[in-house]
Scaffold this active site. Structure first.
Site, short mmCIF file in Angstrom:
data_model
loop_
_atom_site.label_atom_id
_atom_site.label_comp_id
_atom_site.label_asym_id
_atom_site.label_seq_id
_atom_site.Cartn_x
_atom_site.Cartn_y
_atom_site.Cartn_z
N ASP A 91 -11.95 -83.69 0.66
CA ASP A 91 -10.71 -82.92 0.64
C ASP A 91 -9.69 -83.53 -0.32
OD1 ASP A 91 -8.49 -81.40 1.29
OD2 ASP A 91 -8.11 -82.46 3.17
N ASP A 272 -6.85 -77.89 -4.46
CA ASP A 272 -7.18 -78.39 -3.13
C ASP A 272 -8.55 -77.88 -2.69
OD1 ASP A 272 -7.27 -79.36 -0.60
OD2 ASP A 272 -5.65 -78.14 0.19
#
Length: 434
Positions: A91, A272
């Site tokens: 992430d 992201d």
């Protein structure tokens, strides 16, 4: 908290011959639907701090990733000696590494669990991890140090949190999260995995890159390369832009446009890998969806379009101008099509959420529906992100002939059989609370 001095010792390497990168393969799985209405949230990004130095060597490493039905991508790591295997969400929108603890009972379900007493290399740390998210989910645990192995790389004495109590993750197919954002987003005093990887001389460059394949039938579904760029996974030129606030991977977009309609100029954005959709300020996303002729659906927080009678040729492209390149998404790259009984509903992947950085500016989040079309590069040394057209940019999955006015959609239409509101939860978990 005071900023720490950043010091890079760069290794000059001659590239007269190809260097094999550490690669992490990506794999696809499916999660269960969750409904979440907490989507109109605002938050602030904290200040930057970092400590980094380079001591040596070597080759890139690439981790294969599993594509989770185009909603998120995961890979496999091991922790401890002997190693315990965990399925991990890599992430770029967070920093800490955490996995469930053996002491976590009912709240951790059937996920893999870490047992420090079973590892010969575990060491006490004592720092606490306490995260409460905007949807009510949470992770509580304690930091410990141990060896974290990613493909052929063993990161020694790595700090991570073993979660002893967690809620809201029962539908996720991953066990834990490995953050790849800047240290300022993480727990104070705990150096992130990538920074330790570089500091211990395991990779030749302080950068990593992602390739996501939108084809649900391929294995693996992508890769994460540590220490360099895989030139076989993109075509054309790379557009590099500076990180404006080293916390998230935040940069300036020149503009977002739909046909001749300018949605925003000089817009701040974040790359992201942990967010599924493309998220932007509510007013700008509303303007964008109006330009597509989409209608807001309060039940899901998304926008719907008529994909039954409207022709494909009547849908405009969406253009993102970043650096010196315009990145274009066509209609079948920005629609999410789901079955609802005997009919199908078409959503756009553009979701409105008011998110602020720590200077108070509204930001966009370019999630996996963007990153599965464009190869992404994250360079800590230069504080830059790079984007290039993915080799999978043009992939479209075959599906029904009944949509888009029966306009030969079998050649173009991507097949999606489930809408997981998990994508909204996945977004909120990272951006609402710190």
């Amino acid at each position: 908290m005071p900023n720490l001095r950043v010091l890079f010792y760069l290794l000059l390497i001659g590239f007269a011959f190809p260097i094999e990168l550490p690669r992490i393969s990506c794999y696809r799985t499916i999660s269960l639907p969750i409904i979440n209405t907490f989507i109109e949230q605002e938050t602030t990004i904290s200040n930057y701090k970092s400590s980094l130095r380079f001591k040596g060597r070597t080759n890139q490493v690439t981790q294969s990733l599993f594509n989770q039905a185009n909603y998120y991508w995961v890979g496999v790591i091991s922790i401890g000696t002997p190693g315990k295997t965990f399925i991990i969400d890599f992430d770029t929108g967070s920093t800490d590494l955490w996995v469930p603890s053996i002491q976590c009972l009912s709240t951790c379900g059937n996920k893999a669990k870490y047992n420090s007493s079973s590892s010969k290399t575990s060491q006490a740390n004592g720092a606490l991890l306490e995260i409460t998210y905007g949807d009510g989910s949470y992770v509580n645990g304690i930091f410990i140090n141990d060896t974290v192995t990613i493909e052929s790389l063993s990161v020694l004495n790595q700090a991570f949190a073993e979660a002893k109590n967690m809620s809201g993750f029962s539908s996720s197919t991953f066990d834990g999260v490995l953050g790849l954002a800047y240290p300022s987003l993480g727990t104070f005093g705990q150096l992130p995995v990538f920074y330790n990887m570089w500091q211990q001389g395991l990779i030749p460059q302080a950068c990593f890159s992602f390739y996501f394949n939108p084809n649900p039938d391929v294995y693996p579904g992508g890769e994460l390369s540590f220490g360099g760029v895989d030139s076989t996974k993109y075509s054309g030129s790379i557009s590099y832009v500076d990180v404006v606030i080293p916390a998230y991977w935040e940069f300036m977009m020149n503009s977002v446009k739909v046909s001749d309609k300018i949605i925003c100029t000089k817009c701040r954005a974040i790359l992201d890998t942990g967010t599924t959709l493309i998220v932007g300020p509510s007013s700008q996303i509303a303007l964008l969806n109006r330009a597509i002729d989409a209608t807001y659906d309060p039940g899901t927080g998304l926008y719907t379009v008529d994909c039954h009678t409207r022709l494909l040729s009547n849908f405009p492209d969406v253009e993102f101008s970043i650096g010196n390149i315009t990145f274009i998404l066509s209609v079948l790259q920005y629609l999410l099509i789901v079955n609802d009984g005997d009919t199908q509903i078409c959503y756009t992947v553009f979701q409105g959420v008011n998110l602020h950085d720590n200077h108070g500016y509204l930001i966009w989040i370019l999630g996996d529906y963007f990153l599965s079309r464009f190869y992404s590069i994250y360079n800590v040394n230069r504080n830059q992100v790079g984007l290039a057209k993915s080799i999978s940019y043009s992939y479209i999955q075959i599906d029904s002939k009944t949509l888009f006015g029966n306009f030969s959609s079998k050649r173009y239409f991507p097949q999606f059989f489930q809408l997981f509101s998990f994508v909204m939860i996945h977004f909120i978990k990272k951006y609402v609370c710190f």
